[in-house]
Design a protein around this motif. Structure first.
Motif, PDB file in Angstrom:
ATOM      1  N   ARG A 143       4.830   4.720  -4.200  1.00 42.97           N
ATOM      2  CA  ARG A 143       4.994   3.274  -4.225  1.00 42.97           C
ATOM      3  C   ARG A 143       5.525   2.772  -2.877  1.00 42.97           C
ATOM      4  O   ARG A 143       5.049   1.777  -2.330  1.00 42.97           O
ATOM      5  N   SER A 199      11.173  10.091  -7.891  1.00 42.31           N
ATOM      6  CA  SER A 199       9.957  10.784  -8.309  1.00 42.31           C
ATOM      7  C   SER A 199       8.896  10.639  -7.228  1.00 42.31           C
ATOM      8  O   SER A 199       9.031   9.826  -6.303  1.00 42.31           O
ATOM      9  N   GLN A 203       6.045   9.372  -7.724  1.00 40.47           N
ATOM     10  CA  GLN A 203       5.475   8.029  -7.890  1.00 40.47           C
ATOM     11  C   GLN A 203       6.275   6.993  -7.105  1.00 40.47           C
ATOM     12  O   GLN A 203       5.708   6.079  -6.505  1.00 40.47           O
ATOM     13  N   ASP A 204       7.606   7.149  -7.093  1.00 46.50           N
ATOM     14  CA  ASP A 204       8.448   6.228  -6.327  1.00 46.50           C
ATOM     15  C   ASP A 204       8.156   6.347  -4.838  1.00 46.50           C
ATOM     16  O   ASP A 204       8.145   5.353  -4.110  1.00 46.50           O
ATOM     17  N   SER A 237      -3.993   9.041 -12.940  1.00 45.71           N
ATOM     18  CA  SER A 237      -2.539   9.147 -13.079  1.00 45.71           C
ATOM     19  C   SER A 237      -1.991   7.830 -13.607  1.00 45.71           C
ATOM     20  O   SER A 237      -1.914   6.843 -12.860  1.00 45.71           O
ATOM     21  N   PRO A 238      -1.596   7.773 -14.883  1.00 50.95           N
ATOM     22  CA  PRO A 238      -1.107   6.515 -15.470  1.00 50.95           C
ATOM     23  C   PRO A 238       0.037   5.885 -14.677  1.00 50.95           C
ATOM     24  O   PRO A 238       0.070   4.672 -14.478  1.00 50.95           O
ATOM     25  N   GLU A 239       0.985   6.720 -14.196  1.00 54.04           N
ATOM     26  CA  GLU A 239       2.116   6.175 -13.449  1.00 54.04           C
ATOM     27  C   GLU A 239       1.669   5.572 -12.126  1.00 54.04           C
ATOM     28  O   GLU A 239       2.046   4.459 -11.764  1.00 54.04           O
ATOM     29  N   LEU A 240       0.847   6.326 -11.405  1.00 48.89           N
ATOM     30  CA  LEU A 240       0.396   5.837 -10.100  1.00 48.89           C
ATOM     31  C   LEU A 240      -0.597   4.694 -10.250  1.00 48.89           C
ATOM     32  O   LEU A 240      -0.687   3.820  -9.386  1.00 48.89           O
ATOM     33  N   ARG A 241      -1.325   4.687 -11.342  1.00 46.80           N
ATOM     34  CA  ARG A 241      -2.280   3.602 -11.574  1.00 46.80           C
ATOM     35  C   ARG A 241      -1.553   2.262 -11.629  1.00 46.80           C
ATOM     36  O   ARG A 241      -2.032   1.264 -11.081  1.00 46.80           O
ATOM     37  N   GLU A 242      -0.391   2.231 -12.266  1.00 48.58           N
ATOM     38  CA  GLU A 242       0.389   0.996 -12.330  1.00 48.58           C
ATOM     39  C   GLU A 242       0.887   0.587 -10.945  1.00 48.58           C
ATOM     40  O   GLU A 242       0.934  -0.587 -10.608  1.00 48.58           O
ATOM     41  N   VAL A 243       1.234   1.580 -10.127  1.00 49.08           N
ATOM     42  CA  VAL A 243       1.653   1.308  -8.752  1.00 49.08           C
ATOM     43  C   VAL A 243       0.518   0.630  -7.979  1.00 49.08           C
ATOM     44  O   VAL A 243       0.713  -0.364  -7.287  1.00 49.08           O
TER      45      VAL A 243
END
Length: 208
Positions: free
Chosen positions: A57, A51, A53-54, A116-122
Motif C-alpha cells: 500500500r 504486513s 499488504q501494508d 489477492s483479496p487484501e491487495l485487491r482492496e489496496v
C-alpha cells in the motif's frame, strides 16, 4: 550505530521495495529481499510495516504521489484548457517512457492483486484515488480557463485513465527501443486526449 526511527526507515524501505520490484518483479518482493536491498534486518520491515499488504500500500501511495506531482508541475496558469490537458497528459507519458520498469511494476501489482483479496482492496483504493485526483485536476484546469466540462469530470477521468492504461500496456509489450513504437504510442495518446477534450465539450484547437 545510531538508532533510526520507524518514521525515518519507512521511506527508505518503500524506495528499496520499488527499486527491487521494478528491477526483478513483484514476486521478488519478499520482506527478506527488501530488507537485504536496504541492508537491514528482516525484522525491521515487519516492525515498520505490519504486513506485506501494508508495505505494498505504501509503495502504491508513493508511486501515486510521484505521478500527481509530475502532472501538477506540468500545468501552467496561462494555458488554455486544451493546452493544459495535453501538457498534463504529456507529463504522464514522459514519466512512463523515462521509467518503464515502474509502469511495468504497476501493471504487475494490478494483476497480482486480482488473486489477492487484501491487495485487491489496496489497488481498488489506488484506482479510486487516481480517478478522483484526475477529476480534481480537470476541474481545477477548467476553472482556471473559465470553462465548465460538458460531462462529469469523474467520468472523463475514468475514460482517460482507462485509455492511458491500454496505451501504456501496448507500449510496454511492443516496445523494442525503436522510434516507430514511440511514434505509434504518441499518436494514440494524442487521439485519446482529443477524445477526452470532446467529451469535455472542447473541440480540437478551440481556444488556442
Amino acid at each position: 550505530m545510531a538508532h533510526i526511527s520507524a518514521a525515518e526507515r519507512r521511506p527508505q524501505l518503500v524506495q528499496a521495495a520499488i527499486d527491487l520490484m521494478a528491477r526483478e518483479g513483484v514476486e521478488a518482493g519478499s520482506t527478506r529481499a527488501i530488507a537485504a536491498e536496504l541492508g537491514v534486518a528482516q525484522a525491521t520491515v515487519h516492525y515498520v510495516f505490519g504486513s506485506k499488504q501494508d508495505l505494498y500500500r505504501a509503495v502504491i501511495e508513493h508511486m501515486t504521489c510521484e505521478l500527481v506531482e509530475r502532472v501538477r508541475g506540468a500545468a501552467r496558469p496561462d494555458d488554455t484548457f486544451e493546452r493544459s490537458i495535453r501538457r498534463m497528459a504529456g507529463a504522464l507519458w514522459e514519466g512512463m517512457r523515462e521509467q518503464p520498469q515502474r509502469s511495468l511494476l504497476h501493471t504487475e501489482l494490478s494483476t497480482y492483486a486480482l488473486r489477492s483479496p487484501e491487495l485487491r482492496e489496496v489497488l481498488r483504493d489506488f484506482q479510486r484515488s487516481m480517478e478522483e485526483t484526475a477529476a480534481s485536476l480537470l476541474t481545477e484546469t477548467a476553472a482556471r480557463s473559465g470553462r465548465t466540462p460538458a460531462e462529469d469530470p469523474l467520468v472523463i477521468a475514468r475514460f482517460f485513465l482507462s485509455g492511458l492504461d491500454g496505451i501504456e500496456q501496448r507500449y510496454l509489450l511492443m516496445s523494442d527501443g525503436t522510434d516507430e513504437t514511440d511514434g505509434t504510442a504518441g499518436d494514440d495518446l494524442n487521439r485519446l486526449v482529443t477524445a477526452v477534450l470532446r467529451l469535455a465539450g472542447v473541440g480540437e484547437g478551440e481556444g488556442d
